[in-house]
Structure formats: structure tokens, C-alpha cells
Motif scaffolding. Structure first.
Motif, PDB file in Angstrom:
ATOM      1  N   UNK A  62      14.761  53.099   8.193  1.00 17.14           N
ATOM      2  CA  UNK A  62      14.718  52.327   6.947  1.00 17.14           C
ATOM      3  C   UNK A  62      14.471  50.854   7.253  1.00 17.14           C
ATOM      4  N   UNK A  63      13.556  50.253   6.539  1.00 17.69           N
ATOM      5  CA  UNK A  63      13.295  48.820   6.670  1.00 17.69           C
ATOM      6  C   UNK A  63      13.686  48.155   5.358  1.00 17.69           C
ATOM      7  N   UNK A 105      22.052  53.416  11.296  1.00 19.86           N
ATOM      8  CA  UNK A 105      22.680  52.445  12.202  1.00 19.86           C
ATOM      9  C   UNK A 105      21.732  51.257  12.378  1.00 19.86           C
ATOM     10  N   UNK A 106      22.282  50.095  12.152  1.00 19.65           N
ATOM     11  CA  UNK A 106      21.459  48.890  12.244  1.00 19.65           C
ATOM     12  C   UNK A 106      21.052  48.652  13.699  1.00 19.65           C
ATOM     13  N   UNK A 107      19.797  48.247  13.883  1.00 16.27           N
ATOM     14  CA  UNK A 107      19.297  48.099  15.270  1.00 16.27           C
ATOM     15  C   UNK A 107      20.126  47.154  16.144  1.00 16.27           C
ATOM     16  N   UNK A 108      20.511  45.973  15.646  1.00 12.33           N
ATOM     17  CA  UNK A 108      21.285  45.083  16.547  1.00 12.33           C
ATOM     18  C   UNK A 108      22.638  45.670  16.956  1.00 12.33           C
ATOM     19  N   UNK A 149      23.083  50.668  26.315  1.00 14.00           N
ATOM     20  CA  UNK A 149      23.085  52.048  26.824  1.00 14.00           C
ATOM     21  C   UNK A 149      22.585  53.039  25.773  1.00 14.00           C
ATOM     22  N   UNK A 150      23.019  52.821  24.518  1.00 12.78           N
ATOM     23  CA  UNK A 150      22.528  53.706  23.436  1.00 12.78           C
ATOM     24  C   UNK A 150      21.020  53.572  23.278  1.00 12.78           C
ATOM     25  N   UNK A 151      20.560  52.323  23.402  1.00 16.77           N
ATOM     26  CA  UNK A 151      19.119  52.076  23.255  1.00 16.77           C
ATOM     27  C   UNK A 151      18.353  52.827  24.351  1.00 16.77           C
TER      28      UNK A 151
END
Lengths: 400, 215
Positions: free
Chosen positions: B4-5, B70-73, B78-80
Motif C-alpha cells: 500500500x502506498x 507493516x510500514x517500511x521504516x 534482518x527482516x529486510x
């Protein structure tokens, strides 16, 4: 995983140079050897000072007696109170009374070829103050001969003065120990004869020493009943004969000791300084070597910045890369610490054997403290490596 | 995985977006799992910025981007990494291959980062499909850009993903090679029930797109 490591190895190559890596390791090795050596030397030094096996290797035994002046002449014995006072001083580790013989004694040669006769007096001291470890150093009423420890100075006096003046042969310590002579003691009008033999030569106490139990026995049977039983001299063990407080105490109590022995304390202090300096040098070198190693890791990471960033973009986790880099940089440290420890071990073994020939006894193997220091160093290196890798990796990983 | 954006505006396009509207920037947009999305825009309008932002390489924007709510920041490093190993795959416009590694090693590296997904045999089969078998033992730095594009496409397909993002992936390919690549990409996306986001300059019919957006 190995395949991945192989590819990572190809990417994160040693662009900082193999030679520099080896230099950093050499620097670290020297620092580790110095530090371990300093620890081992401290342990050896402590053993020499406090071990009971060593023959008067350092001047930490002093014989004290009252200074003879017009006031003290004839009253030089030490009272129980005075001895208790000496025992109470913190710089004396233990105190033993020297018991003088209070009977007449003489020694006489059994050999016609080598005749000698002399009146003599003995002293005795508790066994822990004796620096000769000899199975012959024991006596009871059934013993075949009386063991005697002779000061080295006596033999020197004989060999280099007396023998010349009397046209007698010179004697080596080995020969002296083989000679069996007649010892006669008398008191209360009855002479008592026995065989005597020199079992050792010592520098610690400049008296003819006999076992304590012989002295107790002989004084009991041969000394005049109304004589003075108080000791005039005590032997003390101290860690530092050069301690200014000790000297002050002796002066203020009118006690004197062999001034020559206190001179050793200076040498001992110098040895102490040298050991400490080597430890400080080791720590400084270690700090520099770790700095160089840290810079090397930084340089490697910085020179592979693009590769590391792309790896992170492709999904390699910083944790994976950290493990890889740790595996890359840390194992050589294990090897050098191990080699340094082995080198210290070999050095200690040869030093121990060499000193044993000189009657100086230290352990033949590296001490537990040295091993502990080696492990501690490894831990320090691991932490420094880990921190450096984590910091610089995170810097690169977060700047895509 | 749902993307979502919400009112996303990159810093670099802030001034430009004051004067024009966009289907993507400064609006609310939801990309549903399995959708094929085409982003069409001329140069300099932020195609690469969009894909890099979705892939969390760029963080210089205002607004909110949610991946499965979940918001990107909020996503940790590690999740990234896990997301990039298992959920997001990408073909960059500048390809970002390791020039000193062989083509095969570039692909293998990606495969080993997401172990137990793609077999070596499948890589060989896909390389055959894309016509790059003969390049596998060649350093990518010595390959032409068109060849490198196909290597990068293959690299993007050897991992599990929920979204495949591609930035002008066929710019240096001829029609025949485009058709081969499209067929392979399509079958992989279908097999993984994954969505596709392609950013390109021109309109095309390579895939049956669910949505086409203009930046």
C-alpha cells in the motif's frame, strides 16, 4: 554454506594486501608473546621469592641481632617480648630463633694424612629456615653421624687462606661433604664423641648449623644449668629486605643485620621493574597491534564497500556477513595466541631446566595465570574484531 | 503480500509534483498479491525511484508504504534481508551484477542466499530458455548489456518471491529474446502466485497487466 563462503571470499577479497595482514598478525604475535612472557616472569619471580625449594636465590632471609655497644655488651640476648615484637611486624613473614650451643665442642680429623683439630660452636634454626634440601639433614640419638651445614665463607676462608698458610690441600665442596670427622662435645665434665659430616654449604646463615633437635638434646645434657637460655639472634624471612620501613624498624630497635644482603634488594627491585616494564610494553604493543588489526579490518571492509552493499541489497543479512568476516579474521588470532603460548611453554621448560642446574627452582610449564591471560587476550581480540566488523558493516549496510 | 502506498512523495520529485498529478505519487494506491502492474513513464519521472523505494533502498520520501500492513521504516535490517531473500525479487535498471564473478556465480550467489528453493538443474534449464547457457562460465563484466540483462533476469528468478520488480528489464533485448524472457518470467510468477511490477518508458503487451499506472 561453504559454497556461499567461497563466493563471499571471492568478493570480499584481501584488497588491503596479504603482506599487511601478515604484518598486522606479526605485530599482534609479538605483543602477545611479550604479555604472556611478562605474566610468566611475574609468576616465576613470585615463585623464586616465596618458594620453599630455592636455595637462597634472593636475599630474603636476614639474621638479626642486637648491635653490640658499650651498653648492650653482655646483654645481647633477645627477650620473648622483643621477639614477639619482631614477629608482629608486617614486613617479616616468619621469624625463627637461632639457638646457640651452650656447651664446648670441637672437631677433629680421623685421618692421619689430613690432621686438623679446632674448637667450634654450633647454631641451630627451625628446619623451614634451612636452605639445604637434603635427606641427611636429620638427627636422633641413634644416628650414625651429626649432619652439619657449613657457611660457604668458611670453605672459602679455608681454601684461599688457611690451606696456603698451613700447607694443606684445597678442598672442593664435594670432597668436604665426603669427609667424616670426629665431633666432641663436653659440658658438665663429660665428653661425648660422635661422627660428624658436612651435608651442605649455605650462604644464608653464617654459622655452623646443626639440626634443631640435636641442639635441644645437647643443650639439655651438656649446657650449664644456670646458663642463659635466651637466643641472641633471630632469622627472619621478608619479601623485601630493602623495605625502608624494615630498615627504620631495625635502627629504632638497635638491631643490625648483614648489610650486604640488603644490597640484593636493589637488584631485585630492578628485576621487578624490568618485568613490569615488559608488561607495560606488552600492553602498549597489544593496543597498537589491535589498532593496526582494527584498521586492517576497516580497510578491507571499506575497499569492498560496493560488494558488501550489493550483497546486502541482494538479501545477504549483515549477520551473515559478520559471521563470514569473523571467520575470516578471527581464526589466525587463535593460531597466533596458541603459538605464542607454546613458545612461552618451550621457553619456560628450558629456563626451568637450566635454572634447576643452578639450584633455582621454577615450574617447568607455563602457569595457570599465563594460560588464563592467553584466553583473556583471545577474548579481547574477539570482542575488538566483532565490534569493528559490526560497526563498519552496519555503516556500509545502511548506505546503499 | 499486499503493498500500500499512501501519499508517497519522494523528496527529489517534490517540486515537480506540485504542478502535475500522478497515478502513483501523492495518492493512495494498493497493489494486491498476484497482480501484474505496469508503471509507464518517461525518463526522469521517478520509475527507478519508485522501485528502489519499494525495495527499501531509498528512504527519502514522505508518506507511508505498507508491506502486509507493516510500514517500511519499521522493518528491521534482518527482516529486510529475509524479505529480500524470500518475498521481494528485483531486476535493477543498472543490473547490479558482480562484474568479477562468472555469470553462473552471480546467479549461484543469489540461489545460496535463499537456499533450498531452486536447484542447479533448474538454473541450467532457465539459462537454456533464455539462451545464455554459453555465458554461464564467463565473467559478467565481459558480457554485453543485453546478455547481462538476461543474467540479471535469471538471477531474480532463482529465489522465492511474492513480488518481482523490474526496471526497464528488456531495454537491450531483441524481440525474440524478450519473448523468451517474458514466457519464463510469466511462468515463474504464476508458479509462485507472485505479483509483477514492471517500470518502462513505453506501453507494451508483454504481459496481461492487471493495472497500468502513469507516473
Amino acid at each position: 554454506m561453504n559454497q556461499l563462503n567461497r563466493l563471499l571470499h571471492k568478493l570480499i577479497h584481501n584488497s588491503a594486501g596479504q603482506a599487511r595482514f601478515v604484518m598486522a598478525l606479526v605485530g599482534l604475535s609479538v605483543a602477545i608473546v611479550l604479555l604472556l612472557m611478562a605474566v610468566q616472569l611475574q609468576v616465576n619471580y613470585y615463585q623464586l621469592l616465596n618458594g620453599k625449594n630455592n636455595q637462597d636465590s634472593v636475599a630474603n632471609f636476614l639474621v638479626l641481632n642486637k648491635e653490640l655497644t658499650n651498653e648492650t655488651v653482655g646483654a645481647s640476648s633477645l627477650s620473648e617480648k622483643e621477639i614477639a615484637n619482631i614477629k608482629a611486624q608486617p614486613f617479616f613473614e616468619s621469624v625463627g630463633s637461632l639457638t646457640p650451643s651452650r656447651f664446648k665442642a670441637s672437631i677433629q680429623s680421623n685421618s692421619e694424612r689430613f690432621p686438623f683439630y679446632t674448637d667450634i660452636a654450633f647454631e641451630s634454626v627451625p628446619a623451614e629456615f634451612i636452605d639445604i634440601n637434603n635427606k641427611d639433614w636429620q638427627w636422633d640419638e641413634t644416628s650414625a653421624f651429626l649432619p652439619i651445614i657449613v657457611p660457604n665463607q668458611f670453605l672459602d676462608f679455608y681454601n684461599f687462606q688457611f690451606s696456603f698458610s698451613q700447607n694443606l690441600p684445597q678442598l672442593t665442596p664435594q670432597v668436604v661433604k665426603m669427609v667424616v670427622f670426629k665431633v666432641t662435645i663436653q659440658g658438665n665434665g663429660t665428653p661425648y664423641e660422635m661422627k660428624g659430616r658436612v651435608v651442605g654449604l649455605s650462604n644464608r646463615i653464617s654459622s655452623m648449623m646443626v639440626p634443631q633437635n640435636f641442639m635441644d638434646w645437647a643443650n639439655k645434657y651438656f649446657a650449664p644449668k644456670d646458663g642463659n637460655n635466651k637466643p641472641s639472634r633471630v632469622v627472619v624471612r621478608t619479601k623485601d629486605p630493602g623495605n625502608p620501613e624494615l630498615k627504620k624498624y631495625l635502627q629504632s630497635n638497635g638491631l643490625i643485620t648483614d648489610a650486604e644482603k640488603t644490597r640484593f634488594s636493589r637488584y631485585r627491585q630492578i628485576v621487578g621493574y624490568v618485568v613490569n616494564i615488559s608488561a607495560i610494553t606488552g600492553v602498549l604493543l597489544l593496543a597498537f597491534a589491535l589498532l593496526i588489526f582494527t584498521l586492517f579490518i576497516q580497510l578491507t571492509i571499506a575497499s569492498c564497500k560496493d560488494e558488501i552493499q550489493l550483497l546486502v541489497v541482494l538479501g545477504a543479512s549483515p549477520k551473515q556477513l559478520r559471521v563470514f568476516l569473523m571467520k575470516r579474521f578471527f581464526p589466525p588470532n587463535i593460531i597466533i595466541v596458541f603459538i605464542a603460548f607454546i613458545a612461552i611453554g618451550i621457553g619456560q621448560f628450558f629456563l626451568g631446566n637450566w635454572l634447576a642446574q643452578k639450584q633455582i627452582f621454577i615450574g617447568s610449564f607455563p602457569s595457570f595465570y599465563t594460560l588464563f591471560t592467553a584466553l583473556l587476550l583471545l577474548l579481547v581480540i574477539a570482542i575488538v574484531n566483532f565490534k569493528t566488523i559490526t560497526n563498519y558493516l552496519n555503516q556500509q549496510a545502511t548506505t546503499n | 503480500m499486499r503493498i500500500e502506498l499512501k501519499q508517497v512523495v519522494p523528496f527529489v520529485l517534490k517540486d515537480r509534483l506540485l504542478h502535475k498529478t500522478s497515478n502513483v505519487w501523492n495518492t493512495n494506491l494498493t497493489l494486491l498479491p498476484g497482480e501484474y502492474i505496469k508503471i509507464q513513464a518517461p525518463s526522469g519521472t521517478g520509475k527507478t525511484t519508485l522501485l528502489n523505494t519499494l525495495y527499501s533502498i531509498r528512504k527519502d520520501y514522505t508518506g507511508t508504504i505498507l508491506m502486509d500492513e507493516k510500514s517500511l521504516p519499521e522493518i528491521s535490517v534482518d527482516e529486510l534481508s529475509k524479505m529480500r531473500q524470500n518475498k521481494l525479487s528485483v531486476v535493477f535498471q543498472n543490473l547490479r551484477l558482480f562484474p568479477n564473478l562468472l555469470a553462473f556465480e552471480n546467479i549461484e550467489l543469489k540461489r545460496l542466499l535463499s537456499p533450498n528453493y531452486c536447484s542447479k538443474e533448474k538454473i541450467e534449464w532457465m539459462a537454456e530458455e533464455l539462451g545464455i547457457t554459453q555465458l554461464l562460465q564467463q565473467k559478467t563484466g565481459t558480457c554485453s548489456f543485453g546478455e547481462q540483462q538476461r543474467i540479471a533476469i535469471l538471477r531474480a528468478l532463482v529465489q522465492p518471491f511474492k513480488w518481482l520488480m523490474m526496471d526497464e528489464p528488456f531495454s537491450h533485448l531483441d524481440d525474440s529474446n524478450i519473448a523468451k524472457a517474458v514466457a519464463l518470467i510469466d511462468s515463474e510468477c504464476k508458479a509462485q502466485k507472485a505479483g509483477l511490477i514492471i517500470a518502462d518508458l513505453e506501453a507494451d503487451n508483454h504481459f496481461i497487466y492487471t493495472h497500468q499506472y502513469f507516473l
